[in-house]
Design a protein around this motif. Structure first.
Motif, PDB file in Angstrom:
ATOM      1  N   PRO A  15       0.823  -1.218   0.000  1.00 33.53           N
ATOM      2  CA  PRO A  15       0.000   0.000   0.000  1.00 33.53           C
ATOM      3  C   PRO A  15       0.851   1.259   0.000  1.00 33.53           C
ATOM      4  O   PRO A  15       1.956   1.295   0.555  1.00 33.53           O
ATOM      5  N   ALA A  16       0.322   2.331  -0.611  1.00 38.34           N
ATOM      6  CA  ALA A  16       1.037   3.609  -0.658  1.00 38.34           C
ATOM      7  C   ALA A  16       1.228   4.194   0.736  1.00 38.34           C
ATOM      8  O   ALA A  16       2.161   4.971   0.966  1.00 38.34           O
ATOM      9  N   ALA A  17       0.368   3.825   1.699  1.00 40.43           N
ATOM     10  CA  ALA A  17       0.487   4.339   3.070  1.00 40.43           C
ATOM     11  C   ALA A  17       1.803   3.949   3.718  1.00 40.43           C
ATOM     12  O   ALA A  17       2.210   4.543   4.719  1.00 40.43           O
ATOM     13  N   LEU A  18       2.473   2.967   3.141  1.00 43.31           N
ATOM     14  CA  LEU A  18       3.767   2.548   3.673  1.00 43.31           C
ATOM     15  C   LEU A  18       4.778   3.691   3.617  1.00 43.31           C
ATOM     16  O   LEU A  18       5.724   3.734   4.407  1.00 43.31           O
ATOM     17  N   LEU A  19       4.597   4.627   2.690  1.00 40.47           N
ATOM     18  CA  LEU A  19       5.530   5.732   2.518  1.00 40.47           C
ATOM     19  C   LEU A  19       5.094   6.995   3.257  1.00 40.47           C
ATOM     20  O   LEU A  19       5.764   8.016   3.161  1.00 40.47           O
ATOM     21  N   ASP A  20       3.983   6.920   3.967  1.00 39.00           N
ATOM     22  CA  ASP A  20       3.442   8.098   4.654  1.00 39.00           C
ATOM     23  C   ASP A  20       3.839   8.052   6.132  1.00 39.00           C
ATOM     24  O   ASP A  20       3.374   7.190   6.873  1.00 39.00           O
ATOM     25  N   PRO A  21       4.712   8.970   6.596  1.00 43.99           N
ATOM     26  CA  PRO A  21       5.143   8.927   7.990  1.00 43.99           C
ATOM     27  C   PRO A  21       4.037   9.251   8.986  1.00 43.99           C
ATOM     28  O   PRO A  21       4.180   8.997  10.184  1.00 43.99           O
ATOM     29  N   SER A  22       2.926   9.836   8.503  1.00 43.72           N
ATOM     30  CA  SER A  22       1.822  10.148   9.417  1.00 43.72           C
ATOM     31  C   SER A  22       0.956   8.936   9.721  1.00 43.72           C
ATOM     32  O   SER A  22       0.102   8.981  10.597  1.00 43.72           O
ATOM     33  N   VAL A  23       1.167   7.841   9.007  1.00 39.01           N
ATOM     34  CA  VAL A  23       0.392   6.614   9.242  1.00 39.01           C
ATOM     35  C   VAL A  23       1.228   5.678  10.107  1.00 39.01           C
ATOM     36  O   VAL A  23       2.333   5.278   9.724  1.00 39.01           O
ATOM     37  N   SER A  24       0.715   5.331  11.268  1.00 44.59           N
ATOM     38  CA  SER A  24       1.455   4.457  12.178  1.00 44.59           C
ATOM     39  C   SER A  24       1.455   3.022  11.664  1.00 44.59           C
ATOM     40  O   SER A  24       0.606   2.628  10.853  1.00 44.59           O
ATOM     41  N   VAL A  25       2.410   2.242  12.152  1.00 43.48           N
ATOM     42  CA  VAL A  25       2.476   0.828  11.766  1.00 43.48           C
ATOM     43  C   VAL A  25       1.227   0.105  12.251  1.00 43.48           C
ATOM     44  O   VAL A  25       0.691  -0.778  11.567  1.00 43.48           O
ATOM     45  N   LEU A  74       9.667  -2.525   4.093  1.00 38.16           N
ATOM     46  CA  LEU A  74       9.098  -2.608   5.436  1.00 38.16           C
ATOM     47  C   LEU A  74      10.054  -2.045   6.474  1.00 38.16           C
ATOM     48  O   LEU A  74       9.636  -1.366   7.423  1.00 38.16           O
ATOM     49  N   VAL A  75      11.351  -2.339   6.306  1.00 38.09           N
ATOM     50  CA  VAL A  75      12.352  -1.777   7.219  1.00 38.09           C
ATOM     51  C   VAL A  75      12.333  -0.256   7.153  1.00 38.09           C
ATOM     52  O   VAL A  75      12.393   0.440   8.175  1.00 38.09           O
ATOM     53  N   SER A  76      12.223   0.286   5.927  1.00 34.94           N
ATOM     54  CA  SER A  76      12.202   1.735   5.756  1.00 34.94           C
ATOM     55  C   SER A  76      11.023   2.361   6.500  1.00 34.94           C
ATOM     56  O   SER A  76      11.136   3.445   7.069  1.00 34.94           O
ATOM     57  N   LYS A  77       9.876   1.689   6.487  1.00 33.18           N
ATOM     58  CA  LYS A  77       8.703   2.200   7.191  1.00 33.18           C
ATOM     59  C   LYS A  77       8.985   2.305   8.687  1.00 33.18           C
ATOM     60  O   LYS A  77       8.661   3.321   9.328  1.00 33.18           O
ATOM     61  N   LEU A  78       9.579   1.264   9.260  1.00 29.56           N
ATOM     62  CA  LEU A  78       9.893   1.288  10.694  1.00 29.56           C
ATOM     63  C   LEU A  78      10.865   2.413  11.027  1.00 29.56           C
ATOM     64  O   LEU A  78      10.668   3.169  11.985  1.00 29.56           O
ATOM     65  N   LEU A  79      11.935   2.531  10.223  1.00 25.26           N
ATOM     66  CA  LEU A  79      12.946   3.554  10.496  1.00 25.26           C
ATOM     67  C   LEU A  79      12.354   4.950  10.324  1.00 25.26           C
ATOM     68  O   LEU A  79      12.657   5.870  11.100  1.00 25.26           O
ATOM     69  N   LEU A  80      11.506   5.130   9.317  1.00 31.81           N
ATOM     70  CA  LEU A  80      10.880   6.417   9.060  1.00 31.81           C
ATOM     71  C   LEU A  80      10.021   6.845  10.249  1.00 31.81           C
ATOM     72  O   LEU A  80      10.084   7.991  10.716  1.00 31.81           O
ATOM     73  N   ASN A  81       9.207   5.934  10.756  1.00 29.53           N
ATOM     74  CA  ASN A  81       8.285   6.285  11.838  1.00 29.53           C
ATOM     75  C   ASN A  81       8.978   6.448  13.182  1.00 29.53           C
ATOM     76  O   ASN A  81       8.588   7.286  13.990  1.00 29.53           O
ATOM     77  N   VAL A  82      10.005   5.635  13.439  1.00 30.34           N
ATOM     78  CA  VAL A  82      10.638   5.673  14.761  1.00 30.34           C
ATOM     79  C   VAL A  82      11.677   6.791  14.861  1.00 30.34           C
ATOM     80  O   VAL A  82      11.753   7.487  15.876  1.00 30.34           O
ATOM     81  N   THR A 133      -1.980  12.175  12.550  1.00 31.06           N
ATOM     82  CA  THR A 133      -0.877  11.447  13.149  1.00 31.06           C
ATOM     83  C   THR A 133      -0.898   9.999  12.746  1.00 31.06           C
ATOM     84  O   THR A 133       0.101   9.305  12.810  1.00 31.06           O
ATOM     85  N   GLY A 134      -2.064   9.500  12.379  1.00 30.34           N
ATOM     86  CA  GLY A 134      -2.183   8.107  11.969  1.00 30.34           C
ATOM     87  C   GLY A 134      -1.984   7.166  13.119  1.00 30.34           C
ATOM     88  O   GLY A 134      -1.633   6.022  12.934  1.00 30.34           O
ATOM     89  N   ALA A 135      -2.233   7.609  14.340  1.00 28.77           N
ATOM     90  CA  ALA A 135      -1.994   6.742  15.493  1.00 28.77           C
ATOM     91  C   ALA A 135      -3.213   5.894  15.716  1.00 28.77           C
ATOM     92  O   ALA A 135      -4.268   6.372  16.069  1.00 28.77           O
ATOM     93  N   GLY A 136      -3.074   4.609  15.522  1.00 28.81           N
ATOM     94  CA  GLY A 136      -4.190   3.694  15.694  1.00 28.81           C
ATOM     95  C   GLY A 136      -4.196   3.116  17.077  1.00 28.81           C
ATOM     96  O   GLY A 136      -3.263   3.241  17.835  1.00 28.81           O
ATOM     97  N   SER A 137      -5.277   2.464  17.414  1.00 28.57           N
ATOM     98  CA  SER A 137      -5.351   1.771  18.683  1.00 28.57           C
ATOM     99  C   SER A 137      -5.363   0.295  18.421  1.00 28.57           C
ATOM    100  O   SER A 137      -5.356  -0.154  17.304  1.00 28.57           O
ATOM    101  N   GLY A 138      -5.426  -0.472  19.481  1.00 35.29           N
ATOM    102  CA  GLY A 138      -5.496  -1.918  19.305  1.00 35.29           C
ATOM    103  C   GLY A 138      -4.361  -2.605  19.998  1.00 35.29           C
ATOM    104  O   GLY A 138      -3.396  -2.009  20.409  1.00 35.29           O
ATOM    105  N   THR A 139      -4.498  -3.873  20.141  1.00 32.71           N
ATOM    106  CA  THR A 139      -3.514  -4.594  20.920  1.00 32.71           C
ATOM    107  C   THR A 139      -2.238  -4.865  20.188  1.00 32.71           C
ATOM    108  O   THR A 139      -1.207  -5.049  20.802  1.00 32.71           O
ATOM    109  N   GLY A 140      -2.259  -4.923  18.873  1.00 30.91           N
ATOM    110  CA  GLY A 140      -1.019  -5.171  18.132  1.00 30.91           C
ATOM    111  C   GLY A 140      -0.606  -6.626  18.258  1.00 30.91           C
ATOM    112  O   GLY A 140      -1.308  -7.458  18.806  1.00 30.91           O
ATOM    113  N   PRO A 141       0.587  -6.953  17.776  1.00 26.69           N
ATOM    114  CA  PRO A 141       1.019  -8.329  17.739  1.00 26.69           C
ATOM    115  C   PRO A 141       1.482  -8.835  19.078  1.00 26.69           C
ATOM    116  O   PRO A 141       2.078  -8.111  19.854  1.00 26.69           O
ATOM    117  N   GLY A 142       1.186 -10.065  19.360  1.00 24.48           N
ATOM    118  CA  GLY A 142       1.741 -10.700  20.555  1.00 24.48           C
ATOM    119  C   GLY A 142       1.388 -10.007  21.835  1.00 24.48           C
ATOM    120  O   GLY A 142       2.134  -9.970  22.779  1.00 24.48           O
TER     121      GLY A 142
END
Length: 454
Positions: A10-20, A54-62, A126-135
């Motif tokens: 998805p194109a949202a992968l390149l948007d830093p305002s969308v959280s993982v 996918l790595v780029s998305k993590l580095l971009l957001n963090v 900000t694209g900050a979602g809620s939810g329990t996430g993985p694990g």
């Protein structure tokens, strides 16, 4: 954009305002791709570019934290993204808990929603979602010392990453208009307690009042309770005392030592009728030493030691709840304060501390030395970076305690990252004395104290 499109991402992968978190909620098939993304291993043929995206998305957001003011929602979103980064490194699989310091795999706080698991996003940019996430959900906060996240079992690189993430989070907290957030109960509920946030609250508590102060206290208590839950599990197996061999065993059936009784009576075995004749029974000694061990915890409350201070204050309260352990707590900067009356409540202790100022360990020695009644049954846990204005006098006092028979445990840091500078002069002196400085995870201190109590 073209590369991401060709990969079917998805194109949202390149948007830093969308959280993982938001990305995974919208595209669940990406969840497995983010898990253990950076763990050692070889890519399948053709997966290198997808992995890099996918790595780029993590580095971009963090690491792309930007500048300017930060909202509570943005902080919560960053904390969740940092949790995904630690999980991508394989932290969850090794530790069995949620990344980022949340005890027991508890879900991270919802960002911009009413609670975890609602599956909504903020829509605020900000694209900050809620939810329990993985694990169990990406956790919240770094430097909690709770035993999760990078820095625990990942060697020097893991500890370095943990320190970097803690610094980033501290910067975000400083850029957040915390007083305004705390004054609004709805915004305050979105905050997830972490070491950086607690440090900022402790520094600013004198400027808070009313609703803001009540919300600050609630956040500190939540953090204290979360860390205490983890530490209490580590302390739970502490020994209740040493067997007192001066007291004869009680001659009851539950104390009967069957194996020893058989062994000692083998000489009475009759091979003709194949019977063992017992003329003496042997019993186990079960009486424990009743003299309480005295633990004196001395905490440097200067600003550089907040992580160790919070963890050790909580740890002192846990040991104070054990039978036959007499715990005393002293906090100091240029003056010393005896906090023993509140040692059972780390929340109250933290509210009575004043971060910052200089460091004068002689003031703490003046309070600690009179508390030593039985040197061979006393341990002094001294938590500091040991940058004292009068190093010679402080070391002479600690050496005198050591010579008298007191067990000295100097502690340089007890956080998850172990990133703590300790005065090299003091470190060498204490090492020569046979009491090396503990620096690292708080489990080291727990082990030392349990060995003393055994």
């Amino acid at each position: 954009m073209a590369v991401v499109g060709d990969l079917g991402l998805p194109a949202a992968l390149l948007d830093p305002s969308v959280s993982v978190d938001t990305l995974v909620q919208r595209f669940p098939e990406l969840a497995d791709g983010f898990r253990n993304l950076l763990a050692p291993g070889e890519d399948a043929p053709g997966d290198e570019v997808r992995r890099a995206a996918l790595v780029s998305k993590l580095l971009l957001n963090v690491f792309g934290t930007g500048t300017g003011d930060v909202t509570a929602t943005q902080l919560a979103a960053w904390q969740q993204d940092a949790g995904w980064l630690t999980q991508a490194l394989g932290a969850c699989g090794a530790q069995g808990g949620a990344p980022g310091g949340t005890p027991g795999g508890a879900p991270g706080a919802a960002a911009g929603s009413g609670g975890p698991g609602t599956g909504s996003d903020t829509g605020s940019g900000t694209g900050a979602g809620s939810g329990t996430g993985p694990g169990g959900g990406p956790g919240a906060g770094y430097g909690a010392g709770a035993g999760h996240g990078p820095g625990t079992g990942y060697g020097e690189s893991g500890r370095e990453l943990s320190g970097v993430l803690a610094d980033l989070e501290a910067d975000l907290v400083r850029r957040m208009r915390l007083r305004e957030v705390l004054a609004d109960p709805a915004l305050a509920r979105r905050l997830t307690p972490s070491m950086s946030l607690v440090e900022q609250l402790l520094r600013d508590k004198a400027n808070l009042s009313g609703v803001a102060l009540a919300n600050a206290k609630a956040l500190i208590r939540r953090f204290v309770d979360e860390v205490a839950e983890v530490l209490r599990t580590q302390v739970a197996k502490a020994s209740a005392g040493v067997i007192d061999r001066s007291i004869p065993p009680k001659r009851v059936f539950r104390n009967l030592d069957v194996e020893r009784t058989i062994w000692k009576n083998l000489v009475n075995y009759n091979p003709e009728d194949q019977r063992l004749y017992v003329d003496r029974l042997y019993y186990r000694r079960t009486a424990k030493r009743t003299t309480p061990a005295r633990m004196i915890v001395v905490v440097d409350q200067s600003g550089s030691m907040v992580d160790a201070m919070v963890n050790c204050t909580i740890l002192a309260s846990i040991f104070a709840g054990l039978p036959k352990v007499d715990v005393h707590l002293i906090a100091y900067d240029t003056r010393a304060l005896d906090l023993t009356p509140w040692v059972h409540d780390p929340f109250e202790v933290l509210l009575r501390t004043q971060l910052g100022g200089g460091t004068d360990g002689t003031a703490a020695l003046a309070l600690a030395q009179p508390k030593v009644a039985d040197p061979h049954n006393t341990v002094v846990v001294w938590i500091s970076d040991f940058y004292e204005w009068n190093c010679d006098a402080v070391f002479a006092g600690m050496e005198a305690l050591h010579r008298s028979g007191v067990r000295i445990i100097p502690v340089g840091s007890v956080n998850s990252g172990g990133q703590q500078s300790v005065n090299p002069w003091f470190r060498q002196k204490l090492k020569n004395l046979g009491t090396p400085v503990i620096s690292g995870h708080i489990r080291k201190l727990v082990l030392e104290l349990k060995n003393f109590l055994a």
